[in-house]
Design an enzyme around this catalytic site. Sequence first.
Site, PDB file in Angstrom:
ATOM      1  N   LYS A  14      14.950  47.704  10.280  1.00 43.39           N
ATOM      2  CA  LYS A  14      16.264  48.369  10.230  1.00 43.39           C
ATOM      3  C   LYS A  14      17.119  47.901   9.047  1.00 43.39           C
ATOM      4  O   LYS A  14      17.815  48.707   8.432  1.00 43.39           O
ATOM      5  CB  LYS A  14      17.008  48.163  11.552  1.00 43.39           C
ATOM      6  CG  LYS A  14      16.380  48.934  12.715  1.00 43.39           C
ATOM      7  CD  LYS A  14      17.213  48.859  13.968  1.00 43.39           C
ATOM      8  CE  LYS A  14      16.519  49.614  15.107  1.00 43.39           C
ATOM      9  NZ  LYS A  14      17.304  49.622  16.344  1.00 43.39           N
ATOM     10  N   ASP A  38      22.318  53.916  17.090  1.00 42.35           N
ATOM     11  CA  ASP A  38      22.203  53.102  18.307  1.00 42.35           C
ATOM     12  C   ASP A  38      23.527  53.037  19.075  1.00 42.35           C
ATOM     13  O   ASP A  38      23.543  53.108  20.308  1.00 42.35           O
ATOM     14  CB  ASP A  38      21.739  51.677  17.961  1.00 42.35           C
ATOM     15  CG  ASP A  38      20.269  51.638  17.563  1.00 42.35           C
ATOM     16  OD1 ASP A  38      19.509  52.519  18.001  1.00 42.35           O
ATOM     17  OD2 ASP A  38      19.883  50.716  16.824  1.00 42.35           O
TER      18      ASP A  38
END
Length: 300
Positions: A77, A113
């Site tokens: 990420k 997220d």
Amino acid sequence: MTSRETPNSRHTPVKAGILGWPVKHSRSPLIHDYWLKMYGIEGSYEKLPATAEDFEKIVRGLVDAGYAGANVTAPHKEAAFALADLADARTAQLKAANLLVFKDGAIHASNTDGYGFLQSLGGGPDDAGFNKNWDKNWSAHPVALLGAGGASRAIIGALVEAGVPELRISNRTLEKIDTLRFLCEGTPTNISAVAWDDRAAMLEGCGLLVNTTSLGMSGQPALDISLDHLPDFAAVVDIVYAPLQTPLLRAAALKGLRAVDGLGMLLHQAVPSFAAWFGVKPEVTPELRQLIVTNLEGKG
Ligand code: ATR
């Protein structure tokens, strides 16, 4: 394809996938395949195994091959953000991305997220345990959060966005909480760092408890915390989805509290990705949730 063309402008199936290492156990292809079928879209979503060493090369290869973009999971990420040409403000703050969109030859990075987390609290069809005492206005109360690792960051960002006045964070390594303070700087959200031994007492008056530690995951010890101090209007979230029912969520349900598992966050974080590549904002249906539950139970 010239750099001015987008995958959507061609009449060929739109391609996307998920980059990670390992990526074998990812449920994201099941989610996106379900939506592709549901909306009758010609496209594909594949597992894209990528080691840290090969990550950049593989991403550039996907751009060249005309992919619409990719999701990114552990451990890439941060690398995904670093590689991108453009990022929205929240993603730039988190320095971590789980969504890449390739457009006009440029790589755009986003982090969905936090969106997934907030949506999973919404009390929709994927609600794991609706309770009549639950205060839908949970963001008006202090929030208790356990853990200060990578997974806590996007959630703290989302809690700030929701306007939570006070965030009480407890972590085994207390000093790590200081590395998260920047996420609340210049916002009305105050962070207080709470010693791990005092984690139960910090629940007093909280509208929400979120576990972002690895405690309670399959193969890990259970999270040991008394919920006695939590008000009856509170919800308890465990961002873990393997297992779906963690000891923490069982304890919350036994107390009659609203218990939210991590599957809602997984399903909802996928929505903006699908919309960005395939052009339709998809619905998280009870049927989709059941499909993944069945798979998690080893029956899918
Ligand atoms: P992630 O990126 O998933 O958040 P991580 O960065 O390794 O993973 O963070 C794991 C979190 O679980 C941390 O908050 C960690 O606490 P420390 O910062 O003290 O390491 C927490 N954690 C893991 N094992 C734990 C344990 N046995 N007791 C308490 N906390 C634990």
